[in-house]
Design a protein around this motif. Sequence first.
Motif, PDB file in Angstrom:
ATOM      1  N   UNK A 283       3.976 108.738  -6.488  1.00  0.00           N
ATOM      2  CA  UNK A 283       2.646 108.697  -6.517  1.00  0.00           C
ATOM      3  C   UNK A 283       1.961 109.194  -5.200  1.00  0.00           C
ATOM      4  N   UNK A 284       1.205 110.252  -5.117  1.00  0.00           N
ATOM      5  CA  UNK A 284       1.097 111.093  -3.995  1.00  0.00           C
ATOM      6  C   UNK A 284      -0.601 111.068  -3.962  1.00  0.00           C
ATOM      7  N   UNK A 285      -1.154 110.768  -3.026  1.00  0.00           N
ATOM      8  CA  UNK A 285      -2.455 111.155  -2.564  1.00  0.00           C
ATOM      9  C   UNK A 285      -2.715 111.900  -1.477  1.00  0.00           C
ATOM     10  N   UNK A 286      -3.059 113.149  -1.712  1.00  0.00           N
ATOM     11  CA  UNK A 286      -2.890 114.111  -0.773  1.00  0.00           C
ATOM     12  C   UNK A 286      -3.916 115.412  -1.508  1.00  0.00           C
ATOM     13  N   UNK A 287      -4.143 116.202  -0.237  1.00  0.00           N
ATOM     14  CA  UNK A 287      -4.815 117.397  -0.924  1.00  0.00           C
ATOM     15  C   UNK A 287      -4.337 118.232  -2.045  1.00  0.00           C
ATOM     16  N   UNK A 288      -5.052 118.824  -2.891  1.00  0.00           N
ATOM     17  CA  UNK A 288      -4.486 119.484  -4.178  1.00  0.00           C
ATOM     18  C   UNK A 288      -3.201 120.503  -3.835  1.00  0.00           C
ATOM     19  N   UNK A 289      -3.538 121.070  -2.745  1.00  0.00           N
ATOM     20  CA  UNK A 289      -2.440 122.114  -2.650  1.00  0.00           C
ATOM     21  C   UNK A 289      -1.182 121.450  -1.976  1.00  0.00           C
ATOM     22  N   UNK A 290      -1.217 120.393  -1.219  1.00  0.00           N
ATOM     23  CA  UNK A 290       0.118 119.650  -0.908  1.00  0.00           C
ATOM     24  C   UNK A 290       0.522 118.779  -2.217  1.00  0.00           C
ATOM     25  N   UNK A 291      -0.196 118.234  -3.141  1.00  0.00           N
ATOM     26  CA  UNK A 291       0.327 117.674  -4.253  1.00  0.00           C
ATOM     27  C   UNK A 291       0.930 118.591  -4.932  1.00  0.00           C
ATOM     28  N   UNK A 292       0.310 119.975  -5.327  1.00  0.00           N
ATOM     29  CA  UNK A 292       1.135 120.732  -5.949  1.00  0.00           C
ATOM     30  C   UNK A 292       2.482 121.168  -5.326  1.00  0.00           C
ATOM     31  N   UNK A 293       2.510 121.554  -4.053  1.00  0.00           N
ATOM     32  CA  UNK A 293       3.640 121.750  -3.435  1.00  0.00           C
ATOM     33  C   UNK A 293       4.778 120.490  -3.573  1.00  0.00           C
ATOM     34  N   UNK A 294       4.337 119.298  -3.452  1.00  0.00           N
ATOM     35  CA  UNK A 294       5.210 118.102  -3.558  1.00  0.00           C
ATOM     36  C   UNK A 294       5.732 117.848  -4.956  1.00  0.00           C
ATOM     37  N   UNK A 295       4.773 117.896  -5.814  1.00  0.00           N
ATOM     38  CA  UNK A 295       5.032 117.674  -7.321  1.00  0.00           C
ATOM     39  C   UNK A 295       6.306 118.902  -7.635  1.00  0.00           C
ATOM     40  N   UNK A 296       5.799 119.988  -7.402  1.00  0.00           N
ATOM     41  CA  UNK A 296       6.662 121.187  -7.861  1.00  0.00           C
ATOM     42  C   UNK A 296       7.770 121.005  -7.066  1.00  0.00           C
ATOM     43  N   UNK A 297       7.834 120.663  -5.800  1.00  0.00           N
ATOM     44  CA  UNK A 297       9.453 120.181  -5.304  1.00  0.00           C
ATOM     45  C   UNK A 297      10.054 119.155  -6.070  1.00  0.00           C
ATOM     46  N   UNK A 298       9.413 118.013  -6.363  1.00  0.00           N
ATOM     47  CA  UNK A 298      10.290 117.007  -7.329  1.00  0.00           C
ATOM     48  C   UNK A 298      10.414 117.610  -8.269  1.00  0.00           C
ATOM     49  N   UNK A 299       9.819 118.523  -9.095  1.00  0.00           N
ATOM     50  CA  UNK A 299      10.329 119.109 -10.328  1.00  0.00           C
ATOM     51  C   UNK A 299      11.449 119.792 -10.189  1.00  0.00           C
ATOM     52  N   UNK A 300      11.609 120.636  -9.009  1.00  0.00           N
ATOM     53  CA  UNK A 300      12.790 121.479  -8.811  1.00  0.00           C
ATOM     54  C   UNK A 300      13.914 120.537  -8.489  1.00  0.00           C
ATOM     55  N   UNK A 301      13.687 119.344  -8.021  1.00  0.00           N
ATOM     56  CA  UNK A 301      14.933 118.557  -7.643  1.00  0.00           C
ATOM     57  C   UNK A 301      15.384 117.901  -9.009  1.00  0.00           C
ATOM     58  N   UNK A 302      14.482 117.893 -10.138  1.00  0.00           N
ATOM     59  CA  UNK A 302      15.078 117.390 -11.263  1.00  0.00           C
ATOM     60  C   UNK A 302      15.559 118.322 -12.252  1.00  0.00           C
ATOM     61  N   UNK A 303      16.125 119.631 -11.819  1.00  0.00           N
ATOM     62  CA  UNK A 303      16.450 120.660 -12.436  1.00  0.00           C
ATOM     63  C   UNK A 303      18.087 120.601 -12.691  1.00  0.00           C
ATOM     64  N   UNK A 304      18.900 119.988 -11.716  1.00  0.00           N
ATOM     65  CA  UNK A 304      20.113 119.907 -11.627  1.00  0.00           C
ATOM     66  C   UNK A 304      20.686 118.745 -10.950  1.00  0.00           C
ATOM     67  N   UNK A 305      22.022 118.519 -11.269  1.00  0.00           N
ATOM     68  CA  UNK A 305      22.931 118.970 -12.073  1.00  0.00           C
ATOM     69  C   UNK A 305      22.386 118.910 -13.700  1.00  0.00           C
TER      70      UNK A 305
END
Lengths: 779, 779
Positions: free
Chosen positions: A327-349
């Motif tokens: 759960x992140x409170x941050x400027x939209x750009x940072x939220x986008x980067x962080x949640x996309x990073x989280x998304x990318x960490x949930x693709x593999x294995x």
Amino acid sequence: MIKRGVAVATLVGALLGAGVVLAGPSAVGERAFDAVDPFIGTGGEGHTYPGATVPFGMVQLSPDTRIQPRENGYDWAAGYRYEDETIVGFSHTHFSGTGHSDLGDFLVMPFTGDPGIERGDPDVPRSGYTSRYDHDTEHAEPGYYAVTLDDYRVRAELTTSARTGVHRYAFPAGEEARVLLDLRTSMYDYPGKILWSRLRQRADGTVTGFRETRGWAPGRQLYFAMRFSRPIQGHAFHNTETDILYRGFTTPAHDTPTRRAQIEGRQLVGTFDFGVLDAPLIVTVAISPVSEAGAIANLDAEVADFDFDRVRTAAKQEWIEALSVLDIDAPESDRRSAYTALYHTLLGPTLFMDADGRYRGPDNAVHQAEGFNHYSTFSLWDTYRALHPLLTLVQPEARNADFINSLVAHQRHSPYGILPVWSFHGLETWTMIGYHAVPVIADAWLKGLRGFDADAALDAMIASATYPEYDGLEQYMELGWVPIDEEVEAASKTLEYAYGDWTLARMAEGMGRTEVARDFDRRAAFWRNAFDPRTGFMRAKNRDGSFREPFDPTASGYGTDYTEGNAWQYSWYVPHDIAGLVDAHGGADALLAKLDEVFEADVDESIFDHMEDIVGLIGWYAHGNEPSHHVAYLYAHAGQPWRTQSRLKTIMDTQYADRPDGLAGNDDLGQMSAWYLFTALGFYPVAPGSGEYVIGRPFLPRASLHLPNGETFTIVAEGLDQGHGYIASATLNGQPLNRTFLRHDEIVAGGELRFVMQAEPNRAWPGEGAEAPYSLSTQ
Amino acid sequence: MIKRGVAVATLVGALLGAGVVLAGPSAVGERAFDAVDPFIGTGGEGHTYPGATVPFGMVQLSPDTRIQPRENGYDWAAGYRYEDETIVGFSHTHFSGTGHSDLGDFLVMPFTGDPGIERGDPDVPRSGYTSRYDHDTEHAEPGYYAVTLDDYRVRAELTTSARTGVHRYAFPAGEEARVLLDLRTSMYDYPGKILWSRLRQRADGTVTGFRETRGWAPGRQLYFAMRFSRPIQGHAFHNTETDILYRGFTTPAHDTPTRRAQIEGRQLVGTFDFGVLDAPLIVTVAISPVSEAGAIANLDAEVADFDFDRVRTAAKQEWIEALSVLDIDAPESDRRSAYTALYHTLLGPTLFMDADGRYRGPDNAVHQAEGFNHYSTFSLWDTYRALHPLLTLVQPEARNADFINSLVAHQRHSPYGILPVWSFHGLETWTMIGYHAVPVIADAWLKGLRGFDADAALDAMIASATYPEYDGLEQYMELGWVPIDEEVEAASKTLEYAYGDWTLARMAEGMGRTEVARDFDRRAAFWRNAFDPRTGFMRAKNRDGSFREPFDPTASGYGTDYTEGNAWQYSWYVPHDIAGLVDAHGGADALLAKLDEVFEADVDESIFDHMEDIVGLIGWYAHGNEPSHHVAYLYAHAGQPWRTQSRLKTIMDTQYADRPDGLAGNDDLGQMSAWYLFTALGFYPVAPGSGEYVIGRPFLPRASLHLPNGETFTIVAEGLDQGHGYIASATLNGQPLNRTFLRHDEIVAGGELRFVMQAEPNRAWPGEGAEAPYSLSTQ
């Protein structure tokens, strides 16, 4: 020039407009879901894909913009590049962020008219079945992708369940709907890659088949089953191979498509006609590592009907749940980067197992998973560093145990009797170096993960660390180093073996297997055999104990002392013994001076033109590749954490951005993204196995980790903004935190880590005599 | 120049000398066993192999004398040619008597010294691992083969169980024993044939692997497991492929053998070192259609130890039992020919199923046999004629039912939904024409064979006879003939479909499925659409109903109206309606005159130089290929049985002999041998499905068939010798037999068929108004 912002806005609007009703989602997860931008990393060298998948899903259904030959394929490792203006089709398997590549299995393309069965030249419109598209028509969110294929005016939407891709194709009114299935294409294409393949139309309308490839993995077999929501009115199977020396009686000639129910060969294409339709065509495609029957069973188990929206909603729910851990409170750009990073960490294995538990192992034989789900795609040289430690924090214990069980199962079935080095689809590729399944397992066990047989796991780790036929390991065990006159890249290997040995020793120690611990603790100090006190670099020795001459600390690549790096980059690779490294250098000041040289060198980047992976340079520091990933944190070990804070800001500002080319290097199955997430939260696992995270500095005003055990750990950064990036002070649960590391158990206990930020470096924190981060201090 | 006689004598002596004690064998079987000469057919164009196998066994372990490229491979279809002076090695799968070829899987060669890993030039001694040998050292008997490899002074012996080959290699004293395993070689070799292969040395010393080939059958996979009686002291795995475009990280370079535990690729060789041994080395090799684990299980189930003699004795016992069905009193040469013929009819179809009942079907998927043993290698265009009718008489009902169940299982798993055309190792090869599984099943059912689901079988037969995508069948059903302007070899196809349809109708009729019977009886008359009354030949029509012009009755081969034949050979192909054929010719005299033209034509044999299979010419009559096989019997239908008797003597005298080149043409999985046996007994199944055998004349003074039902049917030929070859009279169980055919139920009831022979043709037997052999007389 990049229209992604528009696309995302459109997408969110479309989603809200669609009035999707979510059953009891957490608001956090929904907001997180909306913040993810799957296009991040699809430009530049991120090598991510924008298509649809579920967390750790077996199917990654995504558009391929070009099918490139291997020699020019690096940029198309994930099939899609944001810069491209054409789409070849939608294939069902993709890596997220790899350097080397493969996959792209079972490429499907809807079309109208008669563009032929060759994909054509992407730079020549209508030269084949490839179609143009416009980013304005593109939508991507976790589990869903849509685009309009301009040449056919077909609206194509993709979603998936774990093993099944679902396509929805809306054809223009009055035009005959057709679908092409191309078994010839893949990432890193080259003649002879397809060893064998099969296409079969069954009496019930199901189309099945398989292909076997010699790409990155040897003899890889993958099966599929495909169904259409409307009856097939006609089909044609083609074999376009021209240089067949012997056709037998089974191979039709090049120019003779067959209407028989099956075709086999090495260059197969099928086309399916549906006539004029009054509703979109739904295509469901399940894959299986085992057999066509396995693929059919997967399809029956997951998507027995043709309800695209149901599958899409289910995928969205899975993502909302997975993303809600943060759960992140941050400027939209940072939220986008962080949640996309989280998304990318949930693709593999990625899951690699049929619905009935059967999978294909490293012996290419079929096995039954008993009591666990089998995963593959282990990019371990990359992911042991931060991805697996992150997954330990954000994924359920059962899933993390599945990963370990899958690693141990691999060892059990391995012809070599060892854990995977770099495996995908069950198979060993021997890519990169070391035995980094060892730190993954050790770190997880030491952090309290159970749910696997620790004795079997430790035995598997020992087997991997003692297989004499592997990359100079016999000599390493004999001499204490890998001799460069007998094995390439010997310095890197010596260093990585020593770190792996240390993690093995820690787990053995924890399990009370003290003799094993003693043996491997002895080996953990072998890094010293690579250290040259004269130059201050890690170097490769010959068998006779002399360092190889001549020595060029800037040289990198095959034939040098190092793997994907040079002396400047690899000389910091003692994650378990930075104190020893400080000593070896003659004290902290010498080390700090050399660290500054790393970051401040004036480097002609063309020196790495031959090394695709060494990018994202800040001096010699190469954030685009993993050997550098822990280096900025080492200032903290040497007593100057404010220098770490400063370096991290430079890295975060220059190496990441919330746009398609926003990843400085290959995401490497989430390692780059995991680095981002840890660093944004304020700490990083410099030495997995130590149970510690070295504190850098926070980049998010407030972030809460909802941990698998039900606890919440919140990081607050008071006063944080672009101008206030240094830690003034830190408290843990209200108590002053006067050290530059956190312990894992402090996080999992839940609580609050609160930083107060300031504009200038604070040389007084954590203060004189503060406890230093973990170091073995091997002697 | 042929030393086989010596070899056999030596062999028998060796066998007796070995003092093998047989547990309760029948004296008949032992004498039969001793009479078999596996070298018959290994010279000339017989294409049989001399190696070891059990009846219908999955493994055929036999020496390969040369590995020939496909374009020159015809003469080496079985791997071995008696004329050759070298042996490349011993491989585990062979066809018996095929024209087209494949197999030769898993070639093993014992050696000493260092001959390298290439087989070399067989004409240049010691140019590779190939060795010279001398026929004087060769022994062959059913289930056993031995030879001395002169270049290594290694005595090699071979024997088998159903799925396992057992090798015994005696190395010269003091020399280091080595064994080579070559996965590159096969019958009909050509570049690119090996799609993929694998070699693995397991921790327990078992060597496993597989290979997948695109030869005669597409994508054929076969697995093996191999054990040695002594520990492997060292191994080296080589990949000799040079044109690998992309090696990934898994493929060692050409010149780098690996000591790792596994190798994969397309050109693999392994060598295994055993040091100096004090006893012969035993090598056991089991094969599996399913997996390496399946091969290991087969090995464990069949030959868990290294007791060569036990396996050899068990194989001998199996053969004694199988051969004891026929008790022959005749001169030694005739006994040798007859028992060797019987031996050759008991080699196929071959078991294709693991010990646990799993097998690979025509969809290349793994299936479980429920309640039957799965067999493959169905050379149906050849074997429906006489081999399967013979097996109905000489093999247990359960085995014959297994064959039918295997055919029906094939249909069930076929991607095309049809019975096999020409299948081996589970896979369809589409070789030859027609749907001759249909007469095999119909004939067996009509003769009372049960043990299979007749309704499922009939449905499978109907599916096969109505698959529109198969060889002009759609047009045949539409027009009543296969149109030559749309499909090659249309006359042969029309004729063979019509015969198959007739057999299908008979079985349907017998089962009470009268509508099916009516439909296919209508089709059975379609042969008339191929008959050209103007020329008296069977010809191919165009779609418009006209015969194709120009017409050359001597033309044969691809592109003509016929399959492996010309108009002279194919115009007799109405086995079910010879009466109709007589009518069509305008009466018996016209037919007889044309028959005489067939046998008495002065044919320049070079006209068939382009057709490998058309050999054994007597005029146009080509005994070496199957379309002629019933033709000599047709005189009997036309009322002149003495002409049949005369022609048969010519054929028997010129087309068979008890020496290596004693088969005039390919044995075709036993069809040539079955023709010999039936003809030697005195009758032949001209029209399987009719339940009748047309009487020719006996060639054996006395022969008893010990039938599966426990009855014995004895044929006696009083006064038979070379000068007395015509039937004077015949009695069945003491009653005069005044017809030129026997009914199947008369044979299975047991009894005695007694002929009195005379020197001159007897035009009075069976006499005016005698009942004629079966004819449908379609109208």
